[in-house]
Design a protein around this motif. Structure first.
Motif, PDB file in Angstrom:
ATOM      1  N   ARG A 101       5.979   7.064   9.990  1.00 10.76           N
ATOM      2  CA  ARG A 101       6.831   5.908  10.268  1.00 10.76           C
ATOM      3  C   ARG A 101       7.134   5.131   8.991  1.00 10.76           C
ATOM      4  O   ARG A 101       8.240   4.627   8.802  1.00 10.76           O
ATOM      5  CB  ARG A 101       6.158   5.005  11.289  1.00 10.76           C
ATOM      6  N   ASP A 102       6.126   5.027   8.099  1.00 12.09           N
ATOM      7  CA  ASP A 102       6.348   4.341   6.824  1.00 12.09           C
ATOM      8  C   ASP A 102       7.431   5.047   6.016  1.00 12.09           C
ATOM      9  O   ASP A 102       8.324   4.396   5.460  1.00 12.09           O
ATOM     10  CB  ASP A 102       5.047   4.307   6.007  1.00 12.09           C
ATOM     11  N   ILE A 103       7.330   6.361   5.963  1.00  6.74           N
ATOM     12  CA  ILE A 103       8.297   7.149   5.193  1.00  6.74           C
ATOM     13  C   ILE A 103       9.704   6.950   5.753  1.00  6.74           C
ATOM     14  O   ILE A 103      10.683   6.777   5.006  1.00  6.74           O
ATOM     15  CB  ILE A 103       7.908   8.645   5.208  1.00  6.74           C
ATOM     16  N   GLU A 104       9.788   6.956   7.074  1.00 14.00           N
ATOM     17  CA  GLU A 104      11.086   6.774   7.752  1.00 14.00           C
ATOM     18  C   GLU A 104      11.698   5.426   7.404  1.00 14.00           C
ATOM     19  O   GLU A 104      12.912   5.301   7.226  1.00 14.00           O
ATOM     20  CB  GLU A 104      10.878   6.872   9.269  1.00 14.00           C
ATOM     21  N   ASN A 105      10.845   4.400   7.264  1.00 11.69           N
ATOM     22  CA  ASN A 105      11.331   3.046   6.964  1.00 11.69           C
ATOM     23  C   ASN A 105      11.407   2.747   5.465  1.00 11.69           C
ATOM     24  O   ASN A 105      11.774   1.639   5.066  1.00 11.69           O
ATOM     25  CB  ASN A 105      10.422   2.006   7.630  1.00 11.69           C
ATOM     26  N   GLY A 106      11.004   3.738   4.637  1.00 14.29           N
ATOM     27  CA  GLY A 106      11.043   3.533   3.190  1.00 14.29           C
ATOM     28  C   GLY A 106       9.998   2.536   2.710  1.00 14.29           C
ATOM     29  O   GLY A 106      10.225   1.815   1.737  1.00 14.29           O
ATOM     30  N   LYS A 107       8.847   2.535   3.395  1.00 15.33           N
ATOM     31  CA  LYS A 107       7.799   1.562   3.066  1.00 15.33           C
ATOM     32  C   LYS A 107       6.426   2.229   3.007  1.00 15.33           C
ATOM     33  O   LYS A 107       6.269   3.397   3.348  1.00 15.33           O
ATOM     34  CB  LYS A 107       7.785   0.437   4.113  1.00 15.33           C
ATOM     35  N   CYS A 108       5.421   1.461   2.593  1.00  9.89           N
ATOM     36  CA  CYS A 108       4.021   1.872   2.661  1.00  9.89           C
ATOM     37  C   CYS A 108       3.168   0.616   2.819  1.00  9.89           C
ATOM     38  O   CYS A 108       3.674  -0.503   2.708  1.00  9.89           O
ATOM     39  CB  CYS A 108       3.604   2.674   1.425  1.00  9.89           C
ATOM     40  N   ILE A 109       1.890   0.815   3.059  1.00  9.13           N
ATOM     41  CA  ILE A 109       0.946  -0.304   3.155  1.00  9.13           C
ATOM     42  C   ILE A 109       0.043  -0.278   1.926  1.00  9.13           C
ATOM     43  O   ILE A 109      -0.478   0.779   1.567  1.00  9.13           O
ATOM     44  CB  ILE A 109       0.078  -0.201   4.422  1.00  9.13           C
ATOM     45  N   ILE A 110      -0.138  -1.430   1.273  1.00  7.97           N
ATOM     46  CA  ILE A 110      -1.141  -1.516   0.209  1.00  7.97           C
ATOM     47  C   ILE A 110      -2.273  -2.429   0.686  1.00  7.97           C
ATOM     48  O   ILE A 110      -2.033  -3.418   1.376  1.00  7.97           O
ATOM     49  CB  ILE A 110      -0.565  -2.000  -1.136  1.00  7.97           C
TER      50      ILE A 110
END
Length: 460
Positions: free
Chosen positions: A354-363
């Motif tokens: 889901r992160d990849i799909e939204n162009g994001k990640c969690i730090i």
């Protein structure tokens, strides 16, 4: 949270048993292990990588001040050690000897170096001829052996790694300048790299290094309020150059004895960082020091594109940061998160489908455990800023603790009362008489740490 508790169930409670917690962290975080050689540890790759970063940072600063690295023998003839009376008396209880080799008894016993002032002095006496040869500003990275009765990993091992600088100079003023310069370098290493504030000062006559005229120290404070000597620099003057005949022809053509210094930091700094920053989850490493600054943990690796994206991120981020990708399939993401925290890795990245799909990640920050969603397009900037903030925050936490755990005592009764309340620093006026120092130790068990460079009037 349950998974976290399960992961750290074999680590002692930091508030109830700090000593056991410390040794648990050393082993569980994969820093070191015990060996069959009593009192000696094996430093494992992760622990040695931390020490290498300390060594490399310090070595660079040393060389910027004109230091040259050398290597001297670890075996020292016993007769050399006997030449400086105060020195040999100070180290006698800790000295280990080689008495036999090749199946034959040695004609002269060999000391396994506890420190190297004597052998440096002997060789300086051969090499020094004229004032033009000075200064000689040498340092060696090596191990030493001191036969400690009670040991603890990194803090007090029988064999430990360190550096020992030994310098000779034309004048007392130059030697003193070098002594204080190296203390400032040590303070910079501990404060800027390890993110631990220090108190700089001078040791009392009773606490100074055996054979030195003056000893200067940087002192740190652990989480449980214990003081830890973290580096020392000694003005030795002519205490070694006279018995070892370290002489030179001065500018007037007359023979004169050189002036000497020595200074050292060791793997005790590994213990300092564990005890200053660690918590109930494990180790915490300052970003400038950490062998791994960022750990990438892919979520749902079995799904298409996840591992590939994680590998892409690693390649991209490795251009600026020390990055590792945890692509193990045999353990869960939760296990990886907990291990990341235990090893003190400053920042981890979690990324899934889901992160990849939204162009994001969690730090996730290790110092605060704060989570933040980040746009992949701005990842480098966010990581850079976050690591800088972690470094500052870790220093700030220790600085606040130092302030909170430092109190003033203006009478002996007040001193006794305050030292019995909890472990901490106590500032007190001192007349300079060793008998008073002995009396405080007899009544309270407290040792003087240093006479700080920064002084204040404590009278009320």
């Amino acid at each position: 949270m349950a998974e976290n508790k399960e992961f750290v169930k074999d680590i002692a409670n930091i508030d109830e048993d700090f000593g056991t917690w410390y040794t648990d962290i050393v082993r569980k975080a994969d820093l070191a292990d015990y060996t069959d050689t009593k009192g000696c540890i094996a430093i494992k790759p992760y622990g040695f990588a931390i020490w290498e970063n300390i060594r490399n940072y310090a070595d660079k600063l040393f060389k910027e001040t004109g230091v040259q690295n050398v290597y001297f023998p670890m075996l020292i003839p016993e007769s050399l050690l006997q030449k400086e009376k105060d020195h040999v008396e100070g180290f006698a209880p800790e000295v280990a000897m080689v008495t036999e080799a090749g199946g034959e008894k040695l004609e002269e016993r060999l000391v396994i170096r506890p420190t190297s002032e004597t052998i440096f002095s002997m060789l300086y006496s051969k090499w020094l001829k004229s004032w033009r040869d000075l200064p000689m500003i040498y340092n060696q990275w090596c191990s030493v052996l001191r036969w400690e009765k009670e040991t603890r990993p990194f803090l007090r091992s029988r064999e430990f790694l360190w550096q020992e600088g030994h310098t000779i100079h034309e004048t007392k003023e130059e030697a003193m300048e070098r002594t204080l310069l190296m203390l400032e370098v040590y303070a910079k290493v501990v404060e800027e790299l390890l993110a631990i504030p220090v108190i700089k000062g001078k040791k009392t006559e009773k606490e100074k290094f055996s054979g030195a005229e003056e000893t200067y120290t940087i002192e740190t404070l652990t989480r449980d309020g214990r003081a830890l000597q973290s580096g020392t620099s000694h003005y030795i003057g002519q205490n070694f150059t006279k018995p070892f005949e370290v002489k030179f022809q001065n500018r007037e053509g007359k023979e004169e004895y050189a002036y000497q210094t020595s200074w050292g930091i060791s793997t005790r700094l590994m213990g300092a960082l564990i005890m200053a920053h660690g918590d109930e989850r494990g180790l915490k490493l300052a970003p400038k020091l950490a062998p791994i600054q960022v750990k990438i943990i892919p979520i749902a690796m079995h799904k298409e594109g996840v591992l590939e994206k994680a590998e892409e991120l690693k390649e991209r981020l490795s251009k600026e940061f020390r990055v590792e990708l945890d692509d193990r399939k045999e353990v869960t993401p939760g296990f990886k998160f907990n291990e990341c925290e235990l090893k003190g890795i400053p920042l981890r990245i979690e990324i899934g489908p889901r992160d990849i799909e939204n162009g994001k990640c969690i730090i996730v920050r290790r110092d605060t455990l704060e989570k933040k969603e980040i746009e992949l397009t701005n990842l480098e900037n966010e990581i850079r800023e976050t690591l800088e903030e972690i470094q500052k925050n870790m220093y700030r936490i220790c600085e606040n603790r130092l302030r909170e755990k430092t109190v003033v005592a203006t009478t002996l009764k007040e001193f006794e009362d305050k030292i019995n309340e909890e472990q901490r620093y106590i500032k007190a006026m001192w007349c300079g008489d060793s008998a008073c120092e002995d009396k405080i130790k007899e009544l309270t068990g407290a040792h003087s740490r240093c006479i700080p460079f920064e002084q204040e009037n404590l009278r009320r």
